[in-house]
Design a protein around this motif. Sequence first.
Motif, short mmCIF file in Angstrom:
data_model
loop_
_atom_site.label_atom_id
_atom_site.label_comp_id
_atom_site.label_asym_id
_atom_site.label_seq_id
_atom_site.Cartn_x
_atom_site.Cartn_y
_atom_site.Cartn_z
N PHE A 18 0.84 -1.19 0.00
CA PHE A 18 0.00 0.00 0.00
C PHE A 18 0.88 1.25 0.00
O PHE A 18 1.90 1.32 0.69
N ALA A 19 0.46 2.22 -0.80
CA ALA A 19 1.24 3.45 -0.97
C ALA A 19 0.64 4.59 -0.16
O ALA A 19 -0.60 4.74 -0.10
N PHE A 20 1.53 5.40 0.46
CA PHE A 20 1.09 6.54 1.28
C PHE A 20 1.88 7.78 0.89
O PHE A 20 3.05 7.71 0.49
N GLN A 21 1.22 8.93 1.01
CA GLN A 21 1.87 10.21 0.77
C GLN A 21 1.25 11.26 1.68
O GLN A 21 0.02 11.36 1.77
N ALA A 28 -2.86 1.05 -4.01
CA ALA A 28 -2.42 -0.32 -3.72
C ALA A 28 -1.82 -0.92 -4.98
O ALA A 28 -2.25 -0.63 -6.10
N ASN A 29 -0.81 -1.78 -4.79
CA ASN A 29 -0.13 -2.43 -5.91
C ASN A 29 0.02 -3.92 -5.63
O ASN A 29 0.36 -4.32 -4.51
N GLU A 30 -0.23 -4.72 -6.65
CA GLU A 30 0.08 -6.15 -6.55
C GLU A 30 1.55 -6.34 -6.88
O GLU A 30 2.06 -5.77 -7.85
N ILE A 31 2.26 -7.11 -6.09
CA ILE A 31 3.69 -7.34 -6.32
C ILE A 31 3.94 -8.84 -6.38
O ILE A 31 3.15 -9.65 -5.92
N ASP A 32 5.09 -9.22 -6.99
CA ASP A 32 5.43 -10.62 -7.12
C ASP A 32 6.36 -11.05 -5.98
O ASP A 32 6.60 -10.29 -5.04
N SER A 39 0.92 -5.05 -11.00
CA SER A 39 -0.16 -4.20 -11.50
C SER A 39 -0.62 -3.27 -10.39
O SER A 39 -0.44 -3.53 -9.20
N ASN A 40 -1.24 -2.17 -10.80
CA ASN A 40 -1.86 -1.26 -9.86
C ASN A 40 -3.30 -1.71 -9.64
O ASN A 40 -3.98 -2.10 -10.59
N VAL A 41 -3.76 -1.71 -8.40
CA VAL A 41 -5.08 -2.24 -8.07
C VAL A 41 -5.93 -1.14 -7.44
O VAL A 41 -5.46 -0.37 -6.59
N ASP A 42 -7.19 -1.07 -7.86
CA ASP A 42 -8.14 -0.08 -7.32
C ASP A 42 -8.43 -0.40 -5.86
O ASP A 42 -8.79 -1.52 -5.51
N LEU A 43 -8.32 0.61 -5.00
CA LEU A 43 -8.60 0.41 -3.59
C LEU A 43 -10.06 0.05 -3.33
O LEU A 43 -10.40 -0.51 -2.28
N ASN A 44 -10.92 0.35 -4.28
CA ASN A 44 -12.34 0.01 -4.12
C ASN A 44 -12.67 -1.40 -4.61
O ASN A 44 -13.82 -1.80 -4.61
N ALA A 45 -11.65 -2.14 -5.03
CA ALA A 45 -11.88 -3.50 -5.51
C ALA A 45 -12.42 -4.37 -4.38
O ALA A 45 -12.10 -4.15 -3.20
N PRO A 46 -13.25 -5.37 -4.70
CA PRO A 46 -13.85 -6.22 -3.66
C PRO A 46 -12.83 -6.90 -2.74
O PRO A 46 -13.12 -7.15 -1.58
N ILE A 47 -11.63 -7.16 -3.26
CA ILE A 47 -10.64 -7.87 -2.46
C ILE A 47 -10.21 -7.07 -1.24
O ILE A 47 -9.78 -7.63 -0.23
N PHE A 48 -10.36 -5.72 -1.29
CA PHE A 48 -9.95 -4.89 -0.16
C PHE A 48 -11.12 -4.52 0.75
O PHE A 48 -10.96 -3.70 1.66
N GLN A 49 -12.28 -5.12 0.51
CA GLN A 49 -13.44 -4.79 1.32
C GLN A 49 -13.65 -5.76 2.47
O GLN A 49 -14.57 -5.59 3.27
N SER A 89 -6.18 8.88 -8.53
CA SER A 89 -6.21 8.68 -9.97
C SER A 89 -4.86 9.00 -10.60
O SER A 89 -4.37 8.29 -11.47
N ALA A 90 -4.24 10.08 -10.13
CA ALA A 90 -2.93 10.47 -10.65
C ALA A 90 -1.89 9.41 -10.31
O ALA A 90 -1.02 9.07 -11.14
N TYR A 91 -1.96 8.87 -9.10
CA TYR A 91 -1.03 7.82 -8.71
C TYR A 91 -1.25 6.56 -9.54
O TYR A 91 -0.28 5.91 -9.99
N SER A 92 -2.50 6.20 -9.78
CA SER A 92 -2.80 5.03 -10.58
C SER A 92 -2.27 5.18 -12.00
O SER A 92 -1.70 4.24 -12.57
N ASP A 93 -2.42 6.38 -12.57
CA ASP A 93 -1.89 6.64 -13.91
C ASP A 93 -0.37 6.52 -13.93
O ASP A 93 0.21 5.98 -14.88
N LEU A 94 0.29 7.00 -12.88
CA LEU A 94 1.74 6.92 -12.79
C LEU A 94 2.21 5.47 -12.76
O LEU A 94 3.14 5.09 -13.48
N GLN A 95 1.54 4.64 -11.96
CA GLN A 95 1.93 3.23 -11.87
C GLN A 95 1.68 2.51 -13.18
O GLN A 95 2.47 1.65 -13.59
N THR A 96 0.58 2.84 -13.84
CA THR A 96 0.29 2.22 -15.14
C THR A 96 1.35 2.58 -16.15
O THR A 96 1.78 1.74 -16.96
#
Length: 446
Positions: A18-21, A28-32, A39-49, A89-96
């Motif tokens: 998880f990223a903080f500023q 949030a980012n998925e890592i290996d 990949s960058n993952v939406d914080l609103n995704a069901p997996i984080f609920q 949104s800006a952070y998600s675009d940067l990771q993409t």
Amino acid sequence: MAIKGSKAYEIDGKKYSFAFQDGKLLGANEIDASNDLVSNVDLNAPIFQTDAAKSNITEAYNNFKNKSATGNNVENFSGVEQATDAEKSAYSDLQTKKLSNEQFVDEAREGGIVDNQNEERFYSSPRFNNDYTSSDIMMYPQDMNTSQDHFKIMRYNYQRKDINASKPRRNEVQTVDGVERTVSVAGDSVVGSKLLGSILLPMPKVTDVNGVEWGKSELTISGLAAIGAVDKLTRGGLFSGKSEAEKQNDQNIKGELEKLRGINPSGSSAKNFASATYTQIVSKLAGFAFGTDLDADTYLARSGGRVLNPNAEMLFQGPVIRDFSFSFLMIARNEKEGREIRKIIRFLKLGMAPKFRNTTYLKNPDIFTLQYKSGKGENDVLNTVNRFNPGGLALTTMAVDYAPNGYWSAYRDSQPVAVKMDLSFTELRPIYEQDQLETPSNSVGY
């Protein structure tokens, strides 16, 4: 304030950071397994609920904001301060963009090895690691025209996904959303997700050698009888890895042969079989009694001018791992090209060196992928010469001759005028029929 990432948390079988500023949850980012971005993952995704995921986010937030001061920790997810939607949104675009290497597209870099920006984009993999700059695309000679035939070396981190990394492309039945589907699975590879740089070189001398191991096998009548017993114990090949069609075909052929010759499957009459077995046993006992090495063939040859039929055959024993050797003569025409030659040599030496961890363990060296190319596109691989195993190759030997003419010759900065570099690569898994079938029909294959 810089963006900070948390430690990895496992959620539903995958790892996330998880990223903080400025003390706010940004993304949030998925890592290996190597902690590289997948990949960058939406914080609103069901997996984080889920409660467990929210608990992990809360822990990461407290660790980031309060460090060792536990008095200011929030108790649950609702207390986590979050960034605005625009910031997320800006952070998600940067990771993409990091994943697609687009963060390098608009940066004008001076003194790069590849001056043409379009070539940098093509020779920067989508998995390019952002810790490295576009100058890690090395090239000799510097004025190479990449639309012509050339040789490309790419270096990756070594990453295993399974205990067995020797399987080819295959079809597997997988359950997706409760429905079983047959999907095509890529062949095994230990090529990691982190591209560590690329080298473009002139076409070398091109050869490939494909081989398989065949070995001589001999079995006398008693050995054939033992195989017959094994065949019965395995219920005609049930446990031998044969398909139903193959087992049925074997049975049909065996039945026809029995009808034709009216003798046992070993090809000898019962009387001959008993005689051969008796001779083998008696010769061994006699040799033991008189302290000599007497085998059945020696006895039969000396007493009757005959030997046991060895029933010799050549049997398949396994695949052969391919090796490739290349030789490059690099002549520095100016100081900049001399620096590039040194950079190429150092890059390869770093890639093949094992990584020291402690006195107990060493980590694997990096591995490489190779391509003969003509053009800038990903599919511009030459069909007129062999391809290389997609599972990756190891650089096993590197020999550099700094005086290939037999005497020392250098410029004022002591850069050798000519350097001869010999490379030996070994593929990391065999090439199977399934791999060959995946290559274009107008190519020569692997």
